[in-house]
Design an enzyme around this catalytic site. Structure first.
Site, PDB file in Angstrom:
ATOM      1  N   ASN A 236       0.816  -1.202   0.000  1.00 50.70           N
ATOM      2  CA  ASN A 236       0.000   0.000   0.000  1.00 50.70           C
ATOM      3  C   ASN A 236       0.855   1.259   0.000  1.00 50.70           C
ATOM      4  OD1 ASN A 236      -0.404   1.868   2.586  1.00 50.70           O
ATOM      5  ND2 ASN A 236       0.208  -0.172   3.314  1.00 50.70           N
ATOM      6  N   ALA A 237       0.280   2.303  -0.574  1.00 52.19           N
ATOM      7  CA  ALA A 237       0.872   3.639  -0.523  1.00 52.19           C
ATOM      8  C   ALA A 237      -0.283   4.618  -0.377  1.00 52.19           C
ATOM      9  CB  ALA A 237       1.693   3.930  -1.770  1.00 52.19           C
TER      10      ALA A 237
ATOM     11  N   CYS B 253       5.821   5.582   8.714  1.00 48.16           N
ATOM     12  CA  CYS B 253       5.196   5.349   7.412  1.00 48.16           C
ATOM     13  C   CYS B 253       6.242   5.514   6.311  1.00 48.16           C
ATOM     14  CB  CYS B 253       4.051   6.334   7.193  1.00 48.16           C
ATOM     15  SG  CYS B 253       3.309   6.227   5.557  1.00 48.16           S
TER      16      CYS B 253
ATOM     17  N   GLY C  94      -3.439  -6.049  11.653  1.00 48.28           N
ATOM     18  CA  GLY C  94      -3.839  -5.110  10.622  1.00 48.28           C
ATOM     19  C   GLY C  94      -4.375  -5.793   9.387  1.00 48.28           C
TER      20      GLY C  94
END
Length: 314
Positions: free
Chosen positions: A79-80, A139, A274
């Site tokens: 993911n981004a 992140c 998650g």
């Protein structure tokens, strides 16, 4: 094993973590079903999570990266997202709802570009009375935020200290694995006054469409989560348990009670879940029941008996 009064059931899982009472050692990780107060409450009540962490909230509204921002791989997810969020004023009502209606502790995940921005966001969310703050300094796909801060020990210490100066609740610091020595960053967080560290955030990754030659993600690269990163997370937790005096919360690839027990034996005081939540929200209850059955079968009186057990096996 100590006998309990008649009619009282032994709790193998309930314990206190940084002053917070958890019904079990499972916690919803930031960024998954943490966008609204209602979804946080659902994970706590229906899912059975011992605590829940919000999505990461910053000082100003942020749209995040262009789609596609998340793809599923054979080994997990890439993911981004880019830290999309409504800002702390825009999220305050959702956090208040979660606090008023959740039967589990609610932890606010926050980010900023400087120590003062972290402190600003923390102060701005204090009226909602979160049970703790989790500082996202890890992140890997938000320029100027996250790992850009979390790879610098001096900045990590400064950010942690800045938030500790303005809040009176526990502060957890979420660490990046994308560094040469994660214990150096953990020590910096502890020096800044962190009450616990969370390890790990996603691992840098990329996928390319071989037909077109284009990177699959809109941001080109992103962060890998899910089963593929579990061995990385276990090693980071193991090392941090040795290096730090404060609790380590393990996250990364936990999708079963066996994964959770492995993480706890490496040194985790609790585990966050998650990616696996996308399969089923009830995974928290499943993991809790599995751990409890394991403890009973092995003759352990509570979960603390297996925390860091791997360090004793020399």
């Amino acid at each position: 094993m100590q006998k309990l009064p008649a009619g009282r059931k032994r709790s193998y899982l309930m314990y206190t973590l940084t002053g917070l009472k958890l019904k079990n050692p499972t916690i919803l990780a930031a960024g998954v079903l943490g966008t609204t107060g209602a979804s946080l409450c659902r994970v706590a009540r229906e899912g059975g999570a011992g605590a829940v962490v919000t999505k990461s909230i910053g000082p100003a509204p942020k749209t995040g990266h262009p789609n596609p921002s998340m793809i599923e791989l054979d080994c997990g997810f890439l993911n981004a997202m880019g830290l999309p969020n409504p800002s702390y004023p825009g999220f305050l009502q959702e956090l208040e709802f979660a606090k008023e209606n959740s039967d589990a502790p609610v932890i606010a995940s926050i980010f900023g570009g400087t120590p003062s921005e972290f402190a600003e966001v923390a102060e701005g969310l204090l009226p909602a009375k979160p049970d703790a703050f989790e500082l996202n300094v890890s992140c890997p796909h938000a320029e100027g935020y996250g790992a850009a801060i979390g790879s610098n020990p001096c900045l990590v210490e400064a950010v942690t200290a800045a938030v500790k100066d303005v809040v009176n609740v526990p502060v957890w610091v979420k660490l990046t694995p994308n560094v040469a020595d994660i214990t150096c960053i953990g020590n910096a967080a502890e020096s800044g006054g962190a009450d616990a560290v969370v390890a790990i955030n996603t691992v840098k990754g990329m996928a390319i469409d071989i037909e077109s030659g284009y990177p699959v993600l809109g941001n080109r690269s992103g962060g890998l989560s899910g089963k593929a990163v579990k061995p990385v997370a276990v090693k980071c937790v193991y090392d941090l348990f040795t290096a730090l005096e404060i609790p380590v919360i393990g996250v990364g690839g936990v999708s079963s009670w066996e994964d959770a027990v492995e993480m706890i034996m490496a040194g985790a005081a609790a585990v966050q879940v998650g990616s696996a939540v996308y399969d089923r929200v009830g995974i928290f209850s499943e993991i809790g029941k599995g751990i409890e059955a394991f403890l009973k079968r092995k003759g352990y009186s509570d979960i603390k008996k297996i925390t860091g057990l791997a360090h004793e096996m020399v």
